[in-house]
Write a protein that holds these residues in place. Structure first.
Motif, PDB file in Angstrom:
ATOM      1  N   GLY A 272      21.698  47.756  11.620  1.00  0.00           N
ATOM      2  CA  GLY A 272      20.434  48.077  11.263  1.00  0.00           C
ATOM      3  C   GLY A 272      19.793  47.746   9.992  1.00  0.00           C
ATOM      4  N   LYS A 273      20.884  47.299   9.057  1.00  0.00           N
ATOM      5  CA  LYS A 273      20.394  46.894   7.725  1.00  0.00           C
ATOM      6  C   LYS A 273      19.498  45.655   7.691  1.00  0.00           C
ATOM      7  CE  LYS A 273      23.464  49.899   5.811  1.00  0.00           C
ATOM      8  NZ  LYS A 273      23.836  50.560   6.921  1.00  0.00           N
ATOM      9  N   SER A 274      18.781  45.929   6.561  1.00  0.00           N
ATOM     10  CA  SER A 274      17.688  44.703   6.453  1.00  0.00           C
ATOM     11  C   SER A 274      18.408  43.471   5.738  1.00  0.00           C
ATOM     12  CB  SER A 274      16.507  45.101   5.744  1.00  0.00           C
ATOM     13  OG  SER A 274      16.821  45.509   4.389  1.00  0.00           O
ATOM     14  N   VAL A 275      17.793  42.407   5.676  1.00  0.00           N
ATOM     15  CA  VAL A 275      18.315  41.112   5.144  1.00  0.00           C
ATOM     16  C   VAL A 275      18.374  41.577   3.701  1.00  0.00           C
ATOM     17  CG1 VAL A 275      17.977  38.921   4.539  1.00  0.00           C
ATOM     18  CG2 VAL A 275      17.329  39.585   6.846  1.00  0.00           C
ATOM     19  N   SER A 276      17.524  42.202   3.075  1.00  0.00           N
ATOM     20  CA  SER A 276      17.714  42.593   1.596  1.00  0.00           C
ATOM     21  C   SER A 276      18.842  43.601   1.553  1.00  0.00           C
ATOM     22  CB  SER A 276      16.332  43.108   1.177  1.00  0.00           C
ATOM     23  OG  SER A 276      16.406  43.420  -0.077  1.00  0.00           O
ATOM     24  N   GLU A 277      18.868  44.544   2.126  1.00  0.00           N
ATOM     25  CA  GLU A 277      19.943  45.703   2.006  1.00  0.00           C
ATOM     26  C   GLU A 277      21.379  45.171   2.196  1.00  0.00           C
ATOM     27  OE1 GLU A 277      18.722  48.164   5.110  1.00  0.00           O
ATOM     28  OE2 GLU A 277      18.020  49.774   3.754  1.00  0.00           O
ATOM     29  N   THR A 278      21.436  43.895   3.361  1.00  0.00           N
ATOM     30  CA  THR A 278      22.948  43.333   3.561  1.00  0.00           C
ATOM     31  C   THR A 278      23.274  42.311   2.341  1.00  0.00           C
ATOM     32  OG1 THR A 278      22.353  43.461   6.026  1.00  0.00           O
ATOM     33  CG2 THR A 278      23.883  41.873   4.995  1.00  0.00           C
ATOM     34  N   SER A 279      22.099  41.927   1.837  1.00  0.00           N
ATOM     35  CA  SER A 279      22.398  41.030   0.535  1.00  0.00           C
ATOM     36  C   SER A 279      22.934  41.752  -0.590  1.00  0.00           C
ATOM     37  CB  SER A 279      21.028  40.261   0.196  1.00  0.00           C
ATOM     38  OG  SER A 279      21.384  39.450  -1.045  1.00  0.00           O
ATOM     39  N   ASP A 280      22.422  42.942  -0.633  1.00  0.00           N
ATOM     40  CA  ASP A 280      22.836  43.659  -1.829  1.00  0.00           C
ATOM     41  C   ASP A 280      24.059  44.400  -1.715  1.00  0.00           C
ATOM     42  OD1 ASP A 280      22.325  46.891  -2.979  1.00  0.00           O
ATOM     43  OD2 ASP A 280      21.950  45.390  -4.430  1.00  0.00           O
ATOM     44  N   LEU A 281      24.294  44.728  -0.341  1.00  0.00           N
ATOM     45  CA  LEU A 281      25.667  45.358   0.068  1.00  0.00           C
ATOM     46  C   LEU A 281      26.780  44.308  -0.294  1.00  0.00           C
ATOM     47  CD1 LEU A 281      24.886  47.509   3.189  1.00  0.00           C
ATOM     48  CD2 LEU A 281      25.613  48.232   1.083  1.00  0.00           C
ATOM     49  N   LEU A 282      26.616  43.152  -0.049  1.00  0.00           N
ATOM     50  CA  LEU A 282      27.483  42.131   0.033  1.00  0.00           C
ATOM     51  C   LEU A 282      27.736  41.485  -1.593  1.00  0.00           C
ATOM     52  CD1 LEU A 282      26.622  39.911   3.164  1.00  0.00           C
ATOM     53  CD2 LEU A 282      28.550  41.440   2.788  1.00  0.00           C
ATOM     54  N   GLY A 283      26.789  41.814  -2.405  1.00  0.00           N
ATOM     55  CA  GLY A 283      27.022  41.321  -3.784  1.00  0.00           C
ATOM     56  C   GLY A 283      26.415  40.191  -4.315  1.00  0.00           C
ATOM     57  N   PHE A 284      25.320  39.510  -3.201  1.00  0.00           N
ATOM     58  CA  PHE A 284      24.586  38.432  -3.544  1.00  0.00           C
ATOM     59  C   PHE A 284      23.474  38.793  -4.454  1.00  0.00           C
ATOM     60  CE2 PHE A 284      25.666  35.057  -0.815  1.00  0.00           C
ATOM     61  CZ  PHE A 284      26.602  35.714   0.353  1.00  0.00           C
ATOM     62  N   GLU A 285      23.475  37.889  -5.610  1.00  0.00           N
ATOM     63  CA  GLU A 285      22.274  38.211  -6.529  1.00  0.00           C
ATOM     64  C   GLU A 285      20.581  38.290  -6.127  1.00  0.00           C
ATOM     65  OE1 GLU A 285      21.156  36.983 -11.332  1.00  0.00           O
ATOM     66  OE2 GLU A 285      22.531  35.803 -10.138  1.00  0.00           O
ATOM     67  N   TYR A 286      20.616  37.624  -5.115  1.00  0.00           N
ATOM     68  CA  TYR A 286      19.429  37.221  -4.467  1.00  0.00           C
ATOM     69  C   TYR A 286      19.573  37.095  -2.935  1.00  0.00           C
ATOM     70  CZ  TYR A 286      18.332  35.494  -9.246  1.00  0.00           C
ATOM     71  OH  TYR A 286      18.015  35.521 -10.792  1.00  0.00           O
ATOM     72  N   PRO A 287      18.401  37.865  -2.322  1.00  0.00           N
ATOM     73  CA  PRO A 287      18.463  37.689  -0.859  1.00  0.00           C
ATOM     74  C   PRO A 287      18.431  36.251  -0.160  1.00  0.00           C
ATOM     75  CG  PRO A 287      16.943  39.471  -1.675  1.00  0.00           C
ATOM     76  CD  PRO A 287      17.376  38.744  -2.650  1.00  0.00           C
ATOM     77  N   GLN A 288      17.754  35.453  -1.188  1.00  0.00           N
ATOM     78  CA  GLN A 288      17.448  33.839  -0.609  1.00  0.00           C
ATOM     79  C   GLN A 288      18.827  33.083  -0.731  1.00  0.00           C
ATOM     80  OE1 GLN A 288      15.725  35.549  -3.105  1.00  0.00           O
ATOM     81  NE2 GLN A 288      13.461  35.189  -3.228  1.00  0.00           N
ATOM     82  N   HIS A 289      19.608  33.601  -1.638  1.00  0.00           N
ATOM     83  CA  HIS A 289      20.775  32.964  -1.555  1.00  0.00           C
ATOM     84  C   HIS A 289      21.845  33.256  -0.449  1.00  0.00           C
ATOM     85  CE1 HIS A 289      25.046  32.288  -3.631  1.00  0.00           C
ATOM     86  NE2 HIS A 289      24.877  31.369  -2.987  1.00  0.00           N
ATOM     87  N   PHE A 290      21.731  34.658  -0.187  1.00  0.00           N
ATOM     88  CA  PHE A 290      22.410  35.158   0.990  1.00  0.00           C
ATOM     89  C   PHE A 290      21.866  34.606   2.308  1.00  0.00           C
ATOM     90  CE2 PHE A 290      21.826  38.347   4.674  1.00  0.00           C
ATOM     91  CZ  PHE A 290      23.289  38.226   4.939  1.00  0.00           C
ATOM     92  N   THR A 291      20.434  34.278   2.570  1.00  0.00           N
ATOM     93  CA  THR A 291      20.036  33.623   3.496  1.00  0.00           C
ATOM     94  C   THR A 291      20.562  32.336   3.644  1.00  0.00           C
ATOM     95  OG1 THR A 291      18.012  35.021   3.625  1.00  0.00           O
ATOM     96  CG2 THR A 291      17.968  33.192   4.672  1.00  0.00           C
ATOM     97  N   ARG A 292      20.495  31.561   2.706  1.00  0.00           N
ATOM     98  CA  ARG A 292      21.124  29.939   2.424  1.00  0.00           C
ATOM     99  C   ARG A 292      22.497  30.233   3.090  1.00  0.00           C
ATOM    100  NH1 ARG A 292      18.077  29.501  -2.266  1.00  0.00           N
ATOM    101  NH2 ARG A 292      19.911  29.656  -3.509  1.00  0.00           N
ATOM    102  N   VAL A 293      23.353  31.192   2.672  1.00  0.00           N
ATOM    103  CA  VAL A 293      24.817  30.872   2.849  1.00  0.00           C
ATOM    104  C   VAL A 293      25.054  31.250   4.404  1.00  0.00           C
ATOM    105  CG1 VAL A 293      26.943  32.047   2.243  1.00  0.00           C
ATOM    106  CG2 VAL A 293      25.342  31.570   0.438  1.00  0.00           C
ATOM    107  N   PHE A 294      24.079  32.209   4.805  1.00  0.00           N
ATOM    108  CA  PHE A 294      24.225  32.678   6.276  1.00  0.00           C
ATOM    109  C   PHE A 294      23.921  31.733   7.007  1.00  0.00           C
ATOM    110  CE2 PHE A 294      24.475  36.393   9.007  1.00  0.00           C
ATOM    111  CZ  PHE A 294      23.968  36.057   9.993  1.00  0.00           C
TER     112      PHE A 294
END
Length: 308
Positions: A272-294
Motif C-alpha cells: 500500500g505504499k505510494s510510489v513516492s513513499e517507496t522511492s524514499d524508503l529505498l533511498g532513491f534521491e528522486y521518485p523519477q529515478h526510482f520509476t526509471r529503474v523500476f
C-alpha cells in the motif's frame, strides 16, 4: 522480452522470463489452472524443452528422474531421485534451450508473491532460507518424504482443477504451501546445518549486509547501497569483491543489489505504499529515478504495477 535464436528452424529462447506462473506453463505445454498458482507434472508433457528461466515468481521443483545438469546461482545441479530445488523472484536458473525435447519425471509448483500478500505466510517467506540464492545444493529427500511432497502437489492440482477461484480456494492453497514449506525446512535443516563454503559465506554476508542496511535505515542518510560501500563493509576491494560475486552468481554485484532493492520495491507497493513513499524508503534521491529503474527492471512503471 526473452532473447531468441534458432537452430535447424527451431525457435529457441536464451532466457525465458517467467513473470507469471503461467509463462512457464505455456512454454512447456502444461495445463493453465490459476492466475497465481501453477502445478506441472513433467511426466505428462510431450514436448518439453530446456529453458534458462528468469523468475519473478516462487518455484519448488521435485525431480524424480533427470539426466540433465542445471545451473542455478553459483552452482550446477545433477539431480538425484527426489531432489528439491526452490527458487524465488529475481533469480535465474535452468539450462539454455538447445531445441531438443527433454524427458524428465517430477513436478514443478509455481506461485506468485501476490497470492501471499497480506498473509502470515507472506510475512514469513524470508524465514525460509532454502530460497536464498547462495545455496549450492538442491534439497535431498527420502522416498517417504518424496511421496509426501508429491501428494501435496497432487492435492493442490486437484483443488485447482475442481474448484473455481475464490478466497476459500486461495486459503486452501496457502495452507498446502505452508505445509510444503515446513517440510522443506526440515529437509534444509538436516542437510545444511553444518555445511558452508567460502562462497556461500560471502553471499550470506552480502545478503545479510543488505538486509541490515535497510533495517537500520542507512538508506535515509547514505542513499542506495553501493558496491563500494558493501565491499568496504566486508573488508574487500571493490574490484575483488565484484569478481567474487560474479564468480559466485554469474551476475555483477550491482545487479545483485538492484535485484534485492527491486524485490523490496514490489513488497512496499503491494503493502500500500505510494510510489513516492517507496522511492524514499529505498533511498532513491528522486521518485523519477526510482520509476526509471523500476520500469527498466520489470518492464512496467510502479504506477502500472499497482493497477494490475
Amino acid at each position: 522480452m526473452s532473447q531468441k535464436s534458432s537452430i535447424f528452424g527451431v525457435e529457441m529462447k536464451q532466457v525465458l522470463n517467467v513473470n507469471t506462473v503461467n509463462d512457464y506453463a505455456r512454454y512447456v505445454g502444461a495445463e493453465i489452472l490459476h492466475p497465481l498458482v501453477s502445478v506441472i507434472h513433467y511426466d505428462e508433457l510431450e514436448h518439453c524443452r530446456h529453458s534458462l528461466n528468469n523468475y519473478q515468481v516462487y518455484g519448488i521443483i521435485l525431480l524424480q528422474e533427470s539426466p540433465y545438469t542445471l545451473t542455478y546461482g553459483q552452482g550446477q545441479y545433477s539431480f538425484s531421485s527426489g531432489s528439491l530445488l526452490c527458487v524465488a523472484p529475481g533469480q535465474t536458473g535452468g539450462k539454455t534451450d538447445d531445441g531438443d525435447t527433454i524427458h524428465i519425471k517430477g513436478w514443478m509448483l509455481l506461485f506468485s508473491p501476490e497470492l501471499l500478500h497480506g498473509t502470515d505466510l507472506g510475512r514469513r517467506m524470508d524465514d525460509y532460507h532454502f530460497f536464498s540464492y547462495y545455496e549450492s545444493e538442491s534439497l535431498h529427500t527420502t522416498p517417504d518424504e518424496q511421496r509426501i511432497i508429491e501428494t501435496c502437489f497432487k492435492m493442490m492440482r486437484r483443488e485447482l482443477q475442481t474448484k473455481p477461484d475464490s478466497e476459500h480456494l486461495r486459503r486452501i492453497l496457502i495452507a498446502y504451501l505452508e505445509l510444503i514449506l515446513e517440510y522443506c525446512s526440515v529437509f534444509y535443516e538436516r542437510q545444511f546445518k553444518t555445511e558452508a563454503t567460502a562462497n556461500n559465506d560471502l553471499l550470506k554476508r552480502f545478503d545479510s549486509l543488505l538486509h541490515r542496511y535497510y533495517s537500520e535505515g542507512q538508506q535515509r542518510t547514505l542513499g542506495m547501497p553501493t558496491v563500494r560501500y558493501c565491499a568496504q563493509e566486508m573488508f574487500l576491494s571493490p574490484n575483488y569483491f565484484g569478481d567474487l560475486i560474479r564468480q559466485a552468481t554469474g551476475e555483477t554485484a550491482t545487479v545483485f543489489i538492484r535485484n534485492f532493492v527491486m524485490q523490496k520495491a514490489k513488497a512496499y507497493l503491494r503493502d500500500g505504499k505510494s510510489v513516492s513513499e517507496t522511492s524514499d524508503l529505498l533511498g532513491f534521491e528522486y521518485p523519477q529515478h526510482f520509476t526509471r529503474v523500476f520500469k527498466k527492471h520489470f518492464g512496467v512503471t510502479p504506477s502500472e504495477f499497482l493497477k494490475k
